[in-house]
Write an enzyme that holds these catalytic residues in place. Structure first.
Site, PDB file in Angstrom:
ATOM      1  N   CYS A  31       0.804  -1.202   0.000  1.00 40.99           N
ATOM      2  CA  CYS A  31       0.000   0.000   0.000  1.00 40.99           C
ATOM      3  C   CYS A  31       0.845   1.264   0.000  1.00 40.99           C
ATOM      4  O   CYS A  31       2.005   1.248   0.400  1.00 40.99           O
ATOM      5  CB  CYS A  31      -0.867   0.065   1.257  1.00 40.99           C
ATOM      6  N   GLY A  58       0.536   0.242  -5.017  1.00 42.48           N
ATOM      7  CA  GLY A  58      -0.718  -0.498  -4.979  1.00 42.48           C
ATOM      8  C   GLY A  58      -1.625  -0.062  -6.101  1.00 42.48           C
ATOM      9  O   GLY A  58      -1.925   1.127  -6.209  1.00 42.48           O
ATOM     10  N   ASN A 133      -0.380   1.073   5.736  1.00 43.23           N
ATOM     11  CA  ASN A 133       0.577   0.339   4.913  1.00 43.23           C
ATOM     12  C   ASN A 133       1.278  -0.636   5.836  1.00 43.23           C
ATOM     13  O   ASN A 133       1.894  -0.225   6.814  1.00 43.23           O
ATOM     14  CB  ASN A 133       1.586   1.312   4.295  1.00 43.23           C
ATOM     15  N   GLY A 134       1.203  -1.927   5.509  1.00 39.08           N
ATOM     16  CA  GLY A 134       1.844  -2.946   6.332  1.00 39.08           C
ATOM     17  C   GLY A 134       0.905  -4.100   6.571  1.00 39.08           C
ATOM     18  O   GLY A 134      -0.080  -4.260   5.856  1.00 39.08           O
ATOM     19  N   TYR A 278      13.910  -2.581  -4.318  1.00 40.63           N
ATOM     20  CA  TYR A 278      12.963  -2.652  -5.424  1.00 40.63           C
ATOM     21  C   TYR A 278      11.675  -1.850  -5.245  1.00 40.63           C
ATOM     22  O   TYR A 278      11.249  -1.158  -6.166  1.00 40.63           O
ATOM     23  CB  TYR A 278      12.621  -4.134  -5.684  1.00 40.63           C
TER      24      TYR A 278
END
Ligand code: SF4
Length: 498
Positions: A31, A58, A133-134, A278
């Protein structure tokens, strides 16, 4: 005409559903989160462009919630940011002084509009909008705890549980900050959060800071604040990077300015190393430099560890480009463009023909015959997960006339799945888990294959290796993963050994 699927949310407007992208053999980022506190500004537009810059984090769903006094306005839907907010009119319906935004790729909870974020819940102090996010690793435990307090769930996500946990604390009489701190003490795993309330905007990072979250400022008088997963989300709206939200820190932004609270007294920095290799955009800053610079060093280190005799270095675009340039500079082998990416290849509703499927990779990447013909090629990529895409690329290079293909990977072999918000496959699908480097080389059809060592990857960071999570290369998970959750992704032998 493209088929548009109606979606099942009566309460909020929705966009159309977009099927999965085809054939990308990379872990998917979970996310991107964004928040802006800027009275007098067009906050919906700022949030839109912030999310637009975070689109790589995302592509499944996107949403923005804005706060106008005690009222929250929300728009979310399935698909890319530009699909969900396909008309300026939608942004006009999102007024207020503060916005919270989210781009989602699901890692927990199934893929439907009900799981899109921000999550909005009501409390005695007004609505709360949360973007996460996570991934929490103690969802079952948290669910039990919340059910014991008679909380109700609408979606299946850990993110909703965090929002409900905060609401529950508000509803027993706490203020926003105390409520958030109490609720966070029940959350384990990875969470960078942006939370909007009628009283102010909150930014939170878990005690390990596994996922990034940065603070920016907008304008000077008065100063306005922006929160974003990465600095590229600040740059796009002209905000200046101020600093990171620290692991275990909560920042609270109101009309009076920003205050910081260390809500966890034992933070231990464990930034996801894959963010640096990345996931995050190469133009984003981490540790005061762009990730492009870090990835150049990965390539240099890789060349020092393993340089074959070759005529040209090429990258798997776009993510392999910085490391390929670094490899070329360190090895002295010239760098060239050998694979051209179709930059407009988004998600498509039209399925390719069987014949097209067989050539597969050329939907996205096409090799340059006159550059590669008769050459010994070093192909640089940032990672191999299943090996399916690498195999197709190498076949295409050989068909184009490359006489030798030597693959070099700017990270170590991925042997373990992620439980902290990155969608890696279960362990049995990770090629490096069941095959040796030589076997992988034979499988993908290269003359030679070498990965960067774990030590080399860490040397390139210039930081203490202890400050990173690198569990997908080592299996050393910094936040303990409950047995039940491990069973969902780890192979049996690994569980016995552990
Ligand atoms: S397991 Fe891998 S992808 Fe997940 S947080 Fe750790 S380094 Fe990142």
């Amino acid at each position: 005409m493209m088929p548009q699927q109606p979606l099942s949310s009566d309460k909020y407007p929705v966009a159309f559903q977009v099927p999965d992208a085809q054939g990308i053999d990379k872990p998917e980022e979970a996310c991107g989160v964004f928040g802006v506190y800027a009275p007098g500004e067009d906050i919906a537009k700022l949030a839109y462009f912030g999310l637009y810059a975070l689109q790589h984090r995302g592509q499944e769903a996107a949403g923005i919630a804005t706060f106008e006094n005690q009222q929250v306005h929300l728009h979310k839907g399935m698909g890319l940011v530009s699909h969900v907010f396909h008309h300026e009119e939608i942004l006009h319906k999102l007024p207020g002084d503060m916005a919270v935004g989210h781009t989602r790729y699901s890692t927990t909870g199934s893929s439907h509009i009900g799981n899109a974020q921000p999550v909005v819940v009501e409390t005695r102090l007004g609505p709360l909008a949360l973007a996460h996010n996570g991934n929490l690793v103690n969802v079952s435990e948290l669910r039990e705890y919340l059910l014991s307090r008679n909380s109700e769930f609408v979606t299946t996500t850990d993110s909703e549980m965090i929002a409900i946990a905060i609401a529950a604390e508000v509803n027993i009489g706490k203020d926003w900050l105390d409520a958030a701190i109490s609720a966070l003490s029940h959350c384990r795993g990875a969470y960078s959060l942006v939370i909007g309330t009628p009283a102010g905007l909150m930014g939170v990072r878990d005690p390990n800071g596994i996922r990034p979250l940065v603070i920016g400022t907008l304008g000077s008088n008065p100063v306005r604040y922006v929160l974003a997963s990465e600095t590229c989300g600040l740059d796009i709206i002209g905000a200046k990077y101020l600093r990171d939200v620290e692991p275990g820190e909560l920042v609270w932004i109101t009309a009076e300015g920003m205050i910081s609270q260390r809500w966890n007294q034992q933070p231990e920095r464990k930034l996801c190393i894959f963010e640096m290799i990345y996931f995050a955009r190469p133009d984003s800053l981490m540790h005061d430099e762009t990730l492009f610079s870090y990835r150049l060093r990965l390539g240099r280190q890789l060349a020092q560890e393993s340089t074959p005799d070759a005529d040209i270095v090429i990258a798997v675009p776009d993510s392999g480009v910085p490391a390929a340039i670094g490899f070329s500079r360190a090895s002295g082998i010239p760098y060239g463009e050998g694979l051209i990416k179709n930059r407009y290849v988004g998600r498509t509703f039209i399925q390719p023909t069987q014949g097209m499927r067989e050539v597969g990779i050329r939907m996205k990447l096409n090799p340059l015959k006159d550059v590669l013909g008769g050459k010994r090629v070093v192909l640089v990529d940032d990672s191999i997960v299943r090996g399916t895409t690498s195999r197709k690329i190498i076949k295409a290079l050989r068909e184009t006339g490359a006489t030798e293909v030597h693959m070099r990977i700017s990270s170590p072999p991925v042997t373990h799945p992620c439980f902290y918000g990155i969608d890696t496959d279960s362990q049995d699908q990770l090629i490096a888990c069941s095959k040796s480097v030589e076997e992988i080389a034979a499988h993908i059809g290269v003359n030679s294959l070498a990965y960067l060592s774990w030590e080399g990857m860490m040397i390139a960071t210039g930081e203490d290796p202890k400050t990173f999570c690198s569990a997908c290369f080592t299996g050393n998970y910094p936040v303990p993963v409950p047995e039940m959750l491990k069973r969902s992704k780890l192979m049996l032998e690994e569980l016995k050994a552990g």
